[in-house]
Design a protein around this motif. Structure first.
Motif, PDB file in Angstrom:
ATOM      1  N   TRP A   1       0.828  -1.206   0.000  1.00 43.75           N
ATOM      2  CA  TRP A   1       0.000   0.000   0.000  1.00 43.75           C
ATOM      3  C   TRP A   1       0.857   1.247   0.000  1.00 43.75           C
ATOM      4  N   HIS A   2       0.574   2.144  -0.951  1.00 48.74           N
ATOM      5  CA  HIS A   2       1.250   3.443  -1.021  1.00 48.74           C
ATOM      6  C   HIS A   2       0.265   4.542  -0.644  1.00 48.74           C
ATOM      7  N   LEU A   3       0.777   5.564   0.016  1.00 47.01           N
ATOM      8  CA  LEU A   3      -0.004   6.789   0.188  1.00 47.01           C
ATOM      9  C   LEU A   3       0.241   7.622  -1.074  1.00 47.01           C
ATOM     10  N   THR A   4      -0.835   8.024  -1.740  1.00 50.53           N
ATOM     11  CA  THR A   4      -0.656   8.731  -3.017  1.00 50.53           C
ATOM     12  C   THR A   4      -1.070  10.203  -2.925  1.00 50.53           C
TER      13      THR A   4
ATOM     14  N   PHE B   1       4.708   9.619   6.265  1.00 53.03           N
ATOM     15  CA  PHE B   1       4.828   8.683   5.147  1.00 53.03           C
ATOM     16  C   PHE B   1       5.218   9.481   3.908  1.00 53.03           C
ATOM     17  N   LYS B   2       6.059   8.869   3.055  1.00 55.69           N
ATOM     18  CA  LYS B   2       6.407   9.522   1.787  1.00 55.69           C
ATOM     19  C   LYS B   2       5.360   9.164   0.749  1.00 55.69           C
ATOM     20  N   LEU B   3       4.984  10.142  -0.041  1.00 53.27           N
ATOM     21  CA  LEU B   3       4.016   9.860  -1.109  1.00 53.27           C
ATOM     22  C   LEU B   3       4.623   8.885  -2.112  1.00 53.27           C
ATOM     23  N   ASP B   4       3.791   7.976  -2.609  1.00 56.27           N
ATOM     24  CA  ASP B   4       4.183   6.994  -3.623  1.00 56.27           C
ATOM     25  C   ASP B   4       5.296   6.057  -3.165  1.00 56.27           C
ATOM     26  N   HIS B   5       5.374   5.871  -1.861  1.00 57.32           N
ATOM     27  CA  HIS B   5       6.261   4.858  -1.266  1.00 57.32           C
ATOM     28  C   HIS B   5       5.391   3.941  -0.418  1.00 57.32           C
ATOM     29  N   PRO B   6       5.861   2.723  -0.135  1.00 51.32           N
ATOM     30  CA  PRO B   6       5.060   1.869   0.745  1.00 51.32           C
ATOM     31  C   PRO B   6       4.959   2.474   2.152  1.00 51.32           C
ATOM     32  N   MET B   7       3.780   2.378   2.742  1.00 54.78           N
ATOM     33  CA  MET B   7       3.645   2.783   4.140  1.00 54.78           C
ATOM     34  C   MET B   7       4.279   1.695   5.006  1.00 54.78           C
ATOM     35  N   ASP B   8       4.539   2.024   6.261  1.00 56.97           N
ATOM     36  CA  ASP B   8       5.122   1.015   7.146  1.00 56.97           C
ATOM     37  C   ASP B   8       4.409   1.013   8.480  1.00 56.97           C
ATOM     38  N   GLY B   9       4.791   0.083   9.323  1.00 56.09           N
ATOM     39  CA  GLY B   9       4.165  -0.099  10.634  1.00 56.09           C
ATOM     40  C   GLY B   9       4.372  -1.531  11.086  1.00 56.09           C
TER      41      GLY B   9
END
Ligand SMILES: NC(=O)c1ccc[n+]([C@@H]2O[C@H](COP(=O)([O-])OP(=O)(O)OC[C@H]3O[C@@H](n4cnc5c(N)ncnc54)[C@H](OP(=O)(O)O)[C@@H]3O)[C@@H](O)[C@H]2O)c1
Length: 339
Positions: A11-14, A68-76
């Motif tokens: 999942w990416h934050l876009t 979170f960086k845009l267009d990178h995978p989210m983490d957790g």
């Protein structure tokens, strides 16, 4: 070693949400999978965590944790099984806890992976009751609020991952009365009937201030805040002299687009000599051995209960996160792999 998959979904934050996030702010994308480099392991994630703090990371603001960086995978937080290892001490088949959730396969530096034992507890427990949210409850109650036997405790967000543990831990260590608030009548019944809270109320059924007064006629000594807003204001009114509040979260305001107004009764802090103190779980990892020993014991004896709400399938990860913000969960919200 069995063949690795060619791709992993992640999942990416876009886009940065303004107010409530929507599905349009995220995208499920494919990334190539390769064998791990020296000192790394490839993990197939079995469960990953969605947490309220992630909403803050979707904003481009300086905080205790980077956005979170845009267009990178989210983490957790995530738990999974090693499918390829290039790191000493980690073997294929080992189960690990690590910080690269929101994806099917994670390429993890071995020093950021902690082995966990699925025989001791279900793997998902390492994300909740035996993991980050459990430790938050433990540290926030016993260290930050300096809880002592005989205290009357009020916790908001009481049917959630952190709150449900706070109330029970307070009872187990001798609280005189434990009161919880939650957002549905079913959750209120769960708190009283299953978790042993002395009283609970649905904050949607009337003013928090009035409902708290009725539930705690002799006042409270400790408030564990997961919500902020009118809950914090009500708690300040109900706190007794020398009362303590742990400020753990303020979820009522996480999707606000304007700064949230503060409690109108702050002057009471003076006369009652109250202490309001923030907690960040990351400051308390030193408590981990004591936490695991005590909470592990309570779990084994059945004195401490927990629930988890599972959402199946990585494709439903964002739905799970949005559901968490809406209160769809009882206990820890967890996304599980279906295959
Ligand atoms: N400081 C730290 O280190 C730390 C660490 C972990 C968590 N936290 C904070 O602790 C709190 C609880 O986290 P969690 O992981 O245990 O989540 P959780 O309580 O399991 O889930 C969030 C819950 O918040 C409630 N909620 C949502 N909007 C609300 C509103 N407007 N008013 C009142 N309640 C609302 C919902 O339950 P209802 O149905 O009851 O509304 C929802 O189930 C959050 O504020 C989080 O940010 C802080």
């Amino acid at each position: 070693m069995s063949a690795l998959p060619a791709f992993s979904r992640e999942w990416h934050l876009t886009a940065r949400p303004h107010g409530w996030p929507t599905q349009e702010d995220f995208a499920l994308r494919e990334a190539p999978v390769s064998a791990p480099a020296e000192g790394r392991v490839l993990v197939r994630n079995l469960h990953f965590s969605v947490d309220p703090y992630m909403r803050g990371r979707m904003n481009d603001v300086k905080s205790y944790i980077p956005p979170f960086k845009l267009d990178h995978p989210m983490d957790g937080g995530a738990v999974g099984v090693i499918v390829a290892s290039n790191a000493e001490g980690f073997a294929v088949g080992d189960h690990v806890l690590h910080g690269l959730g929101w994806r099917e396969y994670a390429d993890v530096p071995a020093q950021h992976a902690t082995k966990v034992d699925p025989e001791l507890a279900p793997l998902s427990a390492y994300l909740g009751v035996l993991g980050m949210t459990g430790l938050t409850a433990y540290a926030g109650l016993f260290e930050t609020a300096s809880f002592k036997e005989g205290d009357a405790v009020f916790v908001s967000g009481a049917a959630g991952a952190v709150g449900s543990q706070v109330g029970q831990m307070a009872k187990l260590r001798g609280a005189s009365r434990v009161i919880g608030s939650a957002g549905s009548d079913e959750k209120v019944a769960y708190l009283v009937d299953e978790l042993g809270f002395d009283a609970a109320f649905n904050y949607k059924n009337g003013p928090v201030r009035d409902q708290l007064r009725a539930a705690a006629p002799d006042g409270i000594d400790v408030y564990f805040d997961n919500v902020g807003g009118d809950h914090l204001e009500a708690a300040i009114s109900s706190l007794n002299v020398h009362g303590r509040a742990t400020i753990c979260g303020m979820i009522a305001g996480y999707n606000d687009t304007e700064p949230t107004p503060g409690p109108r009764n702050m002057a009471m802090i003076i006369g009652k000599r109250l202490q309001l103190k923030g907690v960040l779980v990351g400051d308390h990892y030193g408590l981990q051995p004591q936490f695991v020993k005590e909470v592990g014991g309570w779990l084994r004896s059945g004195e401490l209960k927990y629930r988890e709400t599972f959402v199946e399938g990585i494709e439903n990860g964002v739905d799970a996160f949005l559901g968490l913000l809406r209160g769809d969960n009882t206990g820890k919200m967890i996304v599980s792999a279906t295959s």
